[in-house]
Design a protein around this motif. Structure first.
Motif, PDB file in Angstrom:
ATOM      1  N   VAL A   1       0.829  -1.204   0.000  1.00 58.55           N
ATOM      2  CA  VAL A   1       0.000   0.000   0.000  1.00 58.55           C
ATOM      3  C   VAL A   1       0.865   1.256   0.000  1.00 58.55           C
ATOM      4  O   VAL A   1       1.788   1.391   0.800  1.00 58.55           O
ATOM      5  N   PHE A   2       0.529   2.171  -0.917  1.00 54.48           N
ATOM      6  CA  PHE A   2       1.140   3.498  -0.944  1.00 54.48           C
ATOM      7  C   PHE A   2       0.145   4.460  -0.305  1.00 54.48           C
ATOM      8  O   PHE A   2      -0.883   4.786  -0.901  1.00 54.48           O
ATOM      9  N   GLU A   3       0.442   4.871   0.902  1.00 58.18           N
ATOM     10  CA  GLU A   3      -0.506   5.698   1.650  1.00 58.18           C
ATOM     11  C   GLU A   3      -0.561   7.099   1.046  1.00 58.18           C
ATOM     12  O   GLU A   3       0.455   7.789   1.010  1.00 58.18           O
ATOM     13  N   PRO A   4      -1.722   7.550   0.576  1.00 62.63           N
ATOM     14  CA  PRO A   4      -1.792   8.839  -0.100  1.00 62.63           C
ATOM     15  C   PRO A   4      -1.725  10.010   0.869  1.00 62.63           C
ATOM     16  O   PRO A   4      -2.321   9.984   1.940  1.00 62.63           O
ATOM     17  N   ALA A   5      -1.017  11.062   0.465  1.00 57.13           N
ATOM     18  CA  ALA A   5      -0.979  12.311   1.236  1.00 57.13           C
ATOM     19  C   ALA A   5      -2.103  13.245   0.818  1.00 57.13           C
ATOM     20  O   ALA A   5      -2.336  14.272   1.461  1.00 57.13           O
ATOM     21  N   GLY A   6      -2.803  12.891  -0.266  1.00 55.02           N
ATOM     22  CA  GLY A   6      -3.905  13.711  -0.747  1.00 55.02           C
ATOM     23  C   GLY A   6      -4.798  12.919  -1.683  1.00 55.02           C
ATOM     24  O   GLY A   6      -4.542  11.746  -1.978  1.00 55.02           O
TER      25      GLY A   6
ATOM     26  N   TYR B   1      -8.625  11.222  -2.947  1.00 55.87           N
ATOM     27  CA  TYR B   1      -9.338  10.142  -2.271  1.00 55.87           C
ATOM     28  C   TYR B   1      -9.124   8.805  -2.969  1.00 55.87           C
ATOM     29  O   TYR B   1     -10.020   8.002  -3.136  1.00 55.87           O
ATOM     30  N   PHE B   2      -7.844   8.579  -3.333  1.00 59.23           N
ATOM     31  CA  PHE B   2      -7.449   7.330  -3.970  1.00 59.23           C
ATOM     32  C   PHE B   2      -6.248   6.714  -3.261  1.00 59.23           C
ATOM     33  O   PHE B   2      -5.376   7.418  -2.751  1.00 59.23           O
ATOM     34  N   VAL B   3      -6.211   5.386  -3.253  1.00 64.23           N
ATOM     35  CA  VAL B   3      -5.077   4.631  -2.728  1.00 64.23           C
ATOM     36  C   VAL B   3      -4.502   3.779  -3.859  1.00 64.23           C
ATOM     37  O   VAL B   3      -5.238   3.013  -4.488  1.00 64.23           O
ATOM     38  N   THR B   4      -3.218   3.924  -4.119  1.00 63.10           N
ATOM     39  CA  THR B   4      -2.540   3.049  -5.071  1.00 63.10           C
ATOM     40  C   THR B   4      -1.918   1.881  -4.317  1.00 63.10           C
ATOM     41  O   THR B   4      -1.322   2.060  -3.250  1.00 63.10           O
ATOM     42  N   THR B   5      -2.065   0.700  -4.888  1.00 64.88           N
ATOM     43  CA  THR B   5      -1.523  -0.519  -4.268  1.00 64.88           C
ATOM     44  C   THR B   5      -0.628  -1.264  -5.245  1.00 64.88           C
ATOM     45  O   THR B   5      -0.746  -1.111  -6.464  1.00 64.88           O
ATOM     46  N   ASP B   6       0.247  -2.079  -4.689  1.00 60.62           N
ATOM     47  CA  ASP B   6       1.135  -2.956  -5.455  1.00 60.62           C
ATOM     48  C   ASP B   6       0.596  -4.380  -5.301  1.00 60.62           C
ATOM     49  O   ASP B   6       0.431  -4.868  -4.178  1.00 60.62           O
ATOM     50  N   ILE B   7       0.307  -5.040  -6.420  1.00 57.16           N
ATOM     51  CA  ILE B   7      -0.288  -6.382  -6.350  1.00 57.16           C
ATOM     52  C   ILE B   7       0.758  -7.496  -6.353  1.00 57.16           C
ATOM     53  O   ILE B   7       0.405  -8.672  -6.213  1.00 57.16           O
ATOM     54  N   ARG B   8       2.025  -7.146  -6.464  1.00 54.04           N
ATOM     55  CA  ARG B   8       3.053  -8.190  -6.508  1.00 54.04           C
ATOM     56  C   ARG B   8       3.136  -9.019  -5.223  1.00 54.04           C
ATOM     57  O   ARG B   8       3.396 -10.232  -5.312  1.00 54.04           O
ATOM     58  N   PRO B   9       2.907  -8.416  -4.037  1.00 51.23           N
ATOM     59  CA  PRO B   9       2.895  -9.275  -2.836  1.00 51.23           C
ATOM     60  C   PRO B   9       1.808 -10.347  -2.866  1.00 51.23           C
ATOM     61  O   PRO B   9       1.892 -11.338  -2.134  1.00 51.23           O
TER      62      PRO B   9
END
Length: 404
Positions: free
Chosen positions: A328-333, A335-343
């Motif tokens: 998880v890349f925690e957003p600083a702004g 209303y979206f969260v980008t995630t990495d699916i490789r794990p």
């Protein structure tokens, strides 16, 4: 019946040949057909302030805006936009010559790029970027030059977070003698990055040094978290006269269907954008313009409560995604969260998102659609948290099955 043509030339303008149906339409249709929770497209599932909705009803009943509103926007809204910029950021704009109302930020982007970009001009944009940027640059005949935001870890106040960061040297190297403008988005969709004052100061210095125009998309200006600061580029030295700032009511007040946006800039820039805008929608959203004028005058307590609510929802979804096994890349702004699916043992965001409704009953967006360098975005997937807490809780529960 097939259309009659005199040659084998494709029907679609070549400049748009690479753009098909948007991923948002595809994934929203998939959500509807499977009964999945739609965390793909970024629209709230509740309306904004009741008093603002009633302001729109009142305008309709009073006959304000039911016919064509003025081309630049109704005076009340232009005045309110100027007052908002002055109150929040100390930016002074003339409502009559330096504010233009548009059919949402999407039209503002289109009109600005059509007005300012000619064939052969290069437009430097931060990658990944909102999909309309690429299409609008193409329609203007320009060449987009992506500068990629890259994953990194940062530690602040003893807390380490995974986020995306701009490489300022890479940005500088992307500028050539053909560069017409920089297209900057902060807070940034889809990564949630908020450019710092130091980063924006470097961008401003580059624009002044190379005599570049800058278009800055600031529609998420009121959604910043964890002590991040939204700094309008136009406030920095040398930028007031070369920056076109784009704002929107949809993201700040949760009325995305009203499609009310605006441009603020120096008179010559606004005049240029208006010349293009008048041949797009001409005017739009008449009664809603009066309601948005009232929304812009809401007290700071509204924005504080709005931000606190979104922060709680961000934290709920971030924790659930991490528990489900995503990086998880925690957003600083935004209303979206980008995630990495490789794990999770995955690497193809498109395949993952198309299968996710059947696997877990949730819809997300593959970030690769926002990249020219598709391989750079391949393992990343975006989720929206602008939904009711109960919906997010249900989505988190469903996504938890992936961990097994």
């Amino acid at each position: 019946m097939a259309p009659m043509t005199s040659s084998a030339r494709p029907l679609l303008n070549r400049r748009l040949a690479e753009f098909g149906t948007t991923i948002f339409a595809e994934m929203s249709a998939l959500a509807a057909s499977t009964g999945s929770i739609n965390l793909g497209q970024g629209f709230p599932d509740t309306d904004g302030p009741e008093e603002i909705r009633e302001a729109a009803v009142r305008a309709l009943r009073d006959g304000r805006g039911n016919q064509y509103p003025p081309g630049p926007g109704v005076p009340e809204l232009r005045t309110a936009v100027a007052a908002h910029q002055e109150r929040r950021y100390g930016l002074s704009f003339d409502p009559d010559t330096e504010v233009l109302v548009t059919a949402g930020a999407t039209e503002a982007i289109a009109a600005t790029l059509l007005a300012l970009v000619e064939p052969g001009d290069e437009v430097v944009a931060l990658e990944p970027y909102y999909d309309s940027y690429a299409a609008c640059v193409a329609m203007a005949g320009g060449t987009r030059v992506p500068v990629t935001l890259r994953p990194h870890e940062e530690t602040r106040d003893g807390v380490t977070r995974r986020r995306f960061r701009l490489d300022l040297d890479e940005l500088r190297d992307a500028v050539t003698d053909r560069t017409r403008l920089l297209l900057i988005n902060t807070p940034h969709n889809p990564t949630g990055t908020v450019l710092t004052r130091a980063e924006l100061t470097e961008i401003a210095a580059l624009a002044v040094e190379r005599d570049l125009l800058v278009v800055t998309d600031e529609v998420y200006e009121h959604l910043v978290f964890d002590g991040a600061e939204h700094v309008p580029l136009a406030t920095l030295p040398g930028m007031r006269g070369r920056t076109v700032t784009i704002g929107s009511a949809g993201k700040s007040y949760s009325f995305t269907g009203w499609k009310v946006g605006w441009v603020t800039a120096a008179p010559a820039l606004v005049s240029a954008v208006r010349a293009a805008k008048q041949f797009l929608t001409y005017v739009a959203s008449g009664p809603f313009q009066y309601a948005v004028a009232e929304a812009l005058a809401l007290p700071d307590t509204y924005f504080e409560a709005f931000g606190a609510d979104m922060l709680a929802k961000r934290n709920l979804l971030v924790a659930g995604l991490a528990k489900a096994g995503f990086g998880v890349f925690e957003p600083a702004g935004t209303y979206f969260v980008t995630t990495d699916i490789r794990p999770l043992g995955e690497s193809d965001g498109f395949a993952f998102c198309r299968a996710l409704p059947e696997r877990a009953g949730v819809v997300a967006i593959p970030n690769a659609v926002f990249y020219d360098h598709r391989e750079a975005g391949a393992p990343f997937v975006r989720f929206a948290f602008c939904k009711r807490a109960s919906v997010l809780e249900e989505a988190v529960e469903r996504l938890g099955t992936l961990a097994g």
